[in-house]
Design a protein around this motif. Structure first.
Motif, PDB file in Angstrom:
ATOM      1  N   ILE A 222       0.846  -1.202   0.000  1.00  0.00           N
ATOM      2  CA  ILE A 222       0.000   0.000   0.000  1.00  0.00           C
ATOM      3  C   ILE A 222       0.876   1.244   0.000  1.00  0.00           C
ATOM      4  O   ILE A 222       1.695   1.448   0.906  1.00  0.00           O
ATOM      5  CB  ILE A 222      -0.938   0.014   1.224  1.00  0.00           C
ATOM      6  N   LYS A 223       0.719   2.053  -1.003  1.00  0.00           N
ATOM      7  CA  LYS A 223       1.480   3.302  -1.121  1.00  0.00           C
ATOM      8  C   LYS A 223       0.771   4.394  -0.315  1.00  0.00           C
ATOM      9  O   LYS A 223      -0.455   4.508  -0.343  1.00  0.00           O
ATOM     10  CB  LYS A 223       1.563   3.713  -2.586  1.00  0.00           C
ATOM     11  N   THR A 224       1.557   5.203   0.393  1.00  0.00           N
ATOM     12  CA  THR A 224       0.961   6.246   1.242  1.00  0.00           C
ATOM     13  C   THR A 224       1.476   7.625   0.863  1.00  0.00           C
ATOM     14  O   THR A 224       2.689   7.874   0.845  1.00  0.00           O
ATOM     15  CB  THR A 224       1.281   5.991   2.735  1.00  0.00           C
ATOM     16  N   TYR A 225       0.532   8.516   0.547  1.00  0.00           N
ATOM     17  CA  TYR A 225       0.841   9.926   0.332  1.00  0.00           C
ATOM     18  C   TYR A 225       0.481  10.659   1.623  1.00  0.00           C
ATOM     19  O   TYR A 225      -0.637  10.515   2.129  1.00  0.00           O
ATOM     20  CB  TYR A 225       0.041  10.497  -0.830  1.00  0.00           C
ATOM     21  N   THR A 226       1.420  11.413   2.172  1.00  0.00           N
ATOM     22  CA  THR A 226       1.162  12.142   3.412  1.00  0.00           C
ATOM     23  C   THR A 226       1.116  13.638   3.141  1.00  0.00           C
ATOM     24  O   THR A 226       1.852  14.162   2.315  1.00  0.00           O
ATOM     25  CB  THR A 226       2.252  11.841   4.460  1.00  0.00           C
ATOM     26  N   ILE A 227       0.221  14.313   3.865  1.00  0.00           N
ATOM     27  CA  ILE A 227       0.040  15.756   3.699  1.00  0.00           C
ATOM     28  C   ILE A 227       0.093  16.412   5.070  1.00  0.00           C
ATOM     29  O   ILE A 227      -0.681  16.064   5.975  1.00  0.00           O
ATOM     30  CB  ILE A 227      -1.307  16.089   3.025  1.00  0.00           C
ATOM     31  N   GLY A 228       1.007  17.353   5.240  1.00  0.00           N
ATOM     32  CA  GLY A 228       1.054  18.179   6.437  1.00  0.00           C
ATOM     33  C   GLY A 228       0.269  19.445   6.174  1.00  0.00           C
ATOM     34  O   GLY A 228       0.599  20.204   5.259  1.00  0.00           O
ATOM     35  N   LEU A 229      -0.777  19.672   6.968  1.00  0.00           N
ATOM     36  CA  LEU A 229      -1.690  20.787   6.706  1.00  0.00           C
ATOM     37  C   LEU A 229      -1.499  21.884   7.754  1.00  0.00           C
ATOM     38  O   LEU A 229      -1.648  21.646   8.951  1.00  0.00           O
ATOM     39  CB  LEU A 229      -3.136  20.283   6.731  1.00  0.00           C
ATOM     40  N   GLY A 230      -1.156  23.080   7.309  1.00  0.00           N
ATOM     41  CA  GLY A 230      -1.007  24.205   8.229  1.00  0.00           C
ATOM     42  C   GLY A 230       0.042  25.175   7.732  1.00  0.00           C
ATOM     43  O   GLY A 230       1.024  24.792   7.104  1.00  0.00           O
ATOM     44  N   SER A 231      -0.196  26.437   8.018  1.00  0.00           N
ATOM     45  CA  SER A 231       0.730  27.478   7.574  1.00  0.00           C
ATOM     46  C   SER A 231       2.018  27.433   8.381  1.00  0.00           C
ATOM     47  O   SER A 231       2.100  26.771   9.419  1.00  0.00           O
ATOM     48  CB  SER A 231       0.073  28.862   7.732  1.00  0.00           C
ATOM     49  N   ASN A 232       3.021  28.126   7.925  1.00  0.00           N
ATOM     50  CA  ASN A 232       4.279  28.229   8.662  1.00  0.00           C
ATOM     51  C   ASN A 232       4.153  29.293   9.750  1.00  0.00           C
ATOM     52  O   ASN A 232       3.600  30.372   9.516  1.00  0.00           O
ATOM     53  CB  ASN A 232       5.424  28.590   7.714  1.00  0.00           C
ATOM     54  N   GLY A 233       4.653  29.011  10.933  1.00  0.00           N
ATOM     55  CA  GLY A 233       4.614  30.002  12.008  1.00  0.00           C
ATOM     56  C   GLY A 233       3.410  29.836  12.907  1.00  0.00           C
ATOM     57  O   GLY A 233       3.107  28.735  13.368  1.00  0.00           O
ATOM     58  N   MET A 234       2.704  30.937  13.137  1.00  0.00           N
ATOM     59  CA  MET A 234       1.561  30.943  14.063  1.00  0.00           C
ATOM     60  C   MET A 234       0.249  30.833  13.283  1.00  0.00           C
ATOM     61  O   MET A 234       0.143  31.286  12.156  1.00  0.00           O
ATOM     62  CB  MET A 234       1.558  32.230  14.896  1.00  0.00           C
ATOM     63  N   ALA A 235      -0.747  30.228  13.938  1.00  0.00           N
ATOM     64  CA  ALA A 235      -2.063  30.104  13.324  1.00  0.00           C
ATOM     65  C   ALA A 235      -3.130  30.336  14.377  1.00  0.00           C
ATOM     66  O   ALA A 235      -2.964  29.993  15.554  1.00  0.00           O
ATOM     67  CB  ALA A 235      -2.235  28.728  12.700  1.00  0.00           C
ATOM     68  N   LEU A 236      -4.244  30.940  13.968  1.00  0.00           N
ATOM     69  CA  LEU A 236      -5.371  31.182  14.866  1.00  0.00           C
ATOM     70  C   LEU A 236      -6.097  29.858  15.086  1.00  0.00           C
ATOM     71  O   LEU A 236      -6.793  29.366  14.198  1.00  0.00           O
ATOM     72  CB  LEU A 236      -6.302  32.228  14.249  1.00  0.00           C
TER      73      LEU A 236
END
Length: 334
Positions: A222-236
């Protein structure tokens, strides 16, 4: 007349250049064969008479049209009826493992991370008509939202129903999310098995180590694509829950375990992506869509119907008519 017709031997159309040459030859020949008598006055002669001498040029016109028909017949006109039959090969089975922890309500993507993901993932699902897709939700624990199915309406409804809730244990159990997705795909007979694992945090809960889950994915191909979700630095992001049930937001440092996500993608043969805004997230899913294509075999059947016989028959009839007229009606004028 020639709509839907193709010509197999188009080079023969150059023969049409002989037609004006034939007309010129006929005109010059006619002038040489016609005797001229010059008279000072025609008052003593009647100008009325038979129209047949003038119509004798019809014989040449018939022969000319017959020649044009023969040229068209030599070009070999034919109609083509194309029918297409599509054969679908075994498609791709895909499980989307989606982080539904409270941090997915962060507003660095619009309107928040979870809603942005749902919008993009919805378009991704619509663009995979030949594949089966399932959904796994995970936070501090993981469960199957939708088993893999070819019914895209069910998958889209399930995706739309994903919301943050307090029923599922808090935290981010990446290992459990991946392992649950593997469990959904391990018995699949599909040619290709894919997991798209999305998270906006670090693995901080769960009973399964992400590396062990990765080994399971490798074992079952099983091939896995991973996604990191979120801006760089600070987020509300949500930092507390008010008495009225509403979240209180504050500026929080974005923490994504990119090392872990890259390792999972690398060992399983997939790829890691980082989505820092809505546009980037959309581009990531477009890229995955291009990387994983279901093969479709297309068979085309061509039915040809030859049309040259019609022009041969017309040419033959014209030449026969010219022959009959030449030796009957116009016999005295040739």
């Amino acid at each position: 007349m020639f709509e839907g017709i193709e010509f197999l031997n188009k080079a023969f159309f150059w023969l049409f250049l002989t037609l004006p040459i034939a007309v010129l030859w006929y005109v010059l020949k006619h002038k040489k064969q016609t005797a001229q008598l010059k008279m000072s006055s025609l008052k003593g002669f009647s100008t009325s008479g038979s129209i047949l001498p003038k119509l004798r040029h019809l014989l040449f016109a018939l022969r000319l049209v017959a020649l044009a028909c023969i040229i068209v017949a030599l070009a070999r006109p034919r109609s083509v009826d194309v029918s297409t039959k599509t054969k679908k090969t075994r498609g791709i089975d895909i499980v989307m493992a989606i982080d539904v922890s409270a941090s997915m309500l962060a507003k660095d993507l619009k309107p928040n991370r979870l809603e942005a993901l749902k919008e993009v993932a919805s378009e991704f699902i619509k663009g995979r008509p030949n594949d089966r897709i399932g959904i796994v939700e995970y936070a501090g624990e993981a469960y199957t939202k939708t088993p893999i199915t070819s019914d895209k309406n069910i998958v889209l409804r399930s995706l739309n129903d994903i919301k943050y809730n307090t029923i599922i244990e808090g935290g981010t159990a990446i290992g459990m999310g991946l392992a649950t997705a593997v469990n959904r795909l391990k018995d699949s007979k599909a040619k290709s098995k894919i997991i798209i694992l999305l998270t906006d945090g670090v693995n901080n809960s769960g009973t399964i180590n992400p590396k062990i889950a990765s080994e399971l994915a490798i074992e079952f191909g099983i091939k896995t694509y991973t996604i990191g979700l979120g801006s760089n630095g600070m987020a509300l992001s949500p930092i507390a829950l008010r008495p009225n049930g509403q979240f209180q937001y504050g500026r929080v440092q974005v923490e994504i375990d990119e090392v872990l996500l890259k390792e999972i993608a690398q060992v399983t043969g997939g790829k890691y992506f980082r989505a820092t805004n809505n546009k980037k997230l959309e581009q990531i899913y477009d890229e995955i869509n291009k990387l994983e294509k279901t093969e479709i075999e297309e068979f085309k059947y061509y039915n040809y119907q030859e049309k040259f016989r019609f022009f041969v028959y017309i040419a033959g009839l014209l030449l026969l008519l010219e022959f009959i007229l030449r030796y009957t009606v116009f016999r005295s004028f040739i």
